[in-house]
Design a protein around this motif. Sequence first.
Motif, PDB file in Angstrom:
ATOM      1  N   LEU A  79       0.515  -1.071  -0.389  1.00 31.08           N
ATOM      2  CA  LEU A  79      -0.138   0.043   0.171  1.00 31.08           C
ATOM      3  C   LEU A  79       0.923   1.047   0.099  1.00 31.08           C
ATOM      4  N   LYS A 137      -0.422   3.940  -3.107  1.00 26.69           N
ATOM      5  CA  LYS A 137      -1.448   4.008  -2.336  1.00 26.69           C
ATOM      6  C   LYS A 137      -2.911   3.671  -2.148  1.00 26.69           C
ATOM      7  N   THR A 138      -4.102   3.862  -1.412  1.00 24.12           N
ATOM      8  CA  THR A 138      -4.833   4.308  -1.190  1.00 24.12           C
ATOM      9  C   THR A 138      -6.024   2.976  -1.223  1.00 24.12           C
ATOM     10  N   TYR A 139      -5.681   1.977  -2.146  1.00 22.90           N
ATOM     11  CA  TYR A 139      -6.713   0.724  -2.180  1.00 22.90           C
ATOM     12  C   TYR A 139      -5.686  -0.140  -2.667  1.00 22.90           C
ATOM     13  N   ASP A 183      -7.882   2.943  -8.601  1.00 22.87           N
ATOM     14  CA  ASP A 183      -8.507   3.888  -8.146  1.00 22.87           C
ATOM     15  C   ASP A 183      -9.144   3.843  -6.689  1.00 22.87           C
ATOM     16  N   GLN A 184     -10.200   2.594  -6.917  1.00 25.06           N
ATOM     17  CA  GLN A 184     -11.141   2.664  -6.236  1.00 25.06           C
ATOM     18  C   GLN A 184     -11.433   1.153  -5.581  1.00 25.06           C
ATOM     19  N   ASP A 235     -10.189  -4.958  -1.910  1.00 26.70           N
ATOM     20  CA  ASP A 235      -9.892  -5.052  -0.983  1.00 26.70           C
ATOM     21  C   ASP A 235     -10.622  -5.529   0.545  1.00 26.70           C
ATOM     22  N   ASN A 257       0.511   2.789   6.749  1.00 24.19           N
ATOM     23  CA  ASN A 257      -0.448   3.011   5.526  1.00 24.19           C
ATOM     24  C   ASN A 257      -1.520   1.218   5.450  1.00 24.19           C
ATOM     25  N   ARG A 286      -4.446   2.962   8.170  1.00 24.00           N
ATOM     26  CA  ARG A 286      -5.758   3.832   7.212  1.00 24.00           C
ATOM     27  C   ARG A 286      -5.788   3.752   6.317  1.00 24.00           C
ATOM     28  N   TRP A 287      -5.708   2.235   5.555  1.00 22.27           N
ATOM     29  CA  TRP A 287      -6.560   1.915   4.260  1.00 22.27           C
ATOM     30  C   TRP A 287      -7.420   0.876   5.477  1.00 22.27           C
ATOM     31  N   CYS A 317     -10.055   3.320   6.328  1.00 23.34           N
ATOM     32  CA  CYS A 317     -11.088   3.631   4.882  1.00 23.34           C
ATOM     33  C   CYS A 317     -12.098   3.083   4.527  1.00 23.34           C
TER      34      CYS A 317
END
Length: 224
Positions: A21, A24-26, A30-31, A36, A53, A56-57, A60
Amino acid sequence: MALTFSDLHTEEGVKSVEEHLAGKTYISGDQLSVDDVKVYAAVSGKPSDAYPNASRWYDCVASHLAKSFPGKAVGVSIGGSAAAAPAQAEAPAAAADDDDDDMDLFGDETEEEKKAAEEREAAKKDTKKPKESGKSSVLMEVKPWDDETDMKKLEECVRAVEMPGLLWGASKLVPVGYGIKKLTIMLTIVDDLVSPDNLIEDYLTCEPNNEYIQSVDIVAFNKI
């Protein structure tokens, strides 16, 4: 290429997610995706601050799931060995993958949409007969790309479409899931001047409107 994570109930497993991660966010793309959800289900709990990381993920994903399942949770503990946890978590994630690989939040065509399509076809046949031009009331669902789409801009794009025989009416935003909303909007058309299908294909879902609009469905079509 498919990603592989092992032993996500262990520190080593969480460390592999932390490294993946970075930047990266996911997990993929990017969604938020089924990937996930699978990894989230396999991780035994929120990673510690030593894995910023991954932590935070995790928050989310948890936030997105909370919006989709608003019921009050009391907490559930799963018995058995830690080694069995990934296999147990994989089952619901795999089922979700089989049901909807693309996480289609809008679902299949409904009975209302089928009925509206049939009524539009009947209206087309009726136009072959010489008669005075009539009007129809139409209900459309306008769907955005994701939860970051500016819904105010989306509605402005819709209402900016003008042509003889078209009158836009009332509208509202309807929650779909994962923070995404769709726009439902009424319109009145003069049958001889406006085709709903052409309105969608030639105006609403083409450039530049397709920057905000993913798709448009007709859910009700009634002669006035």
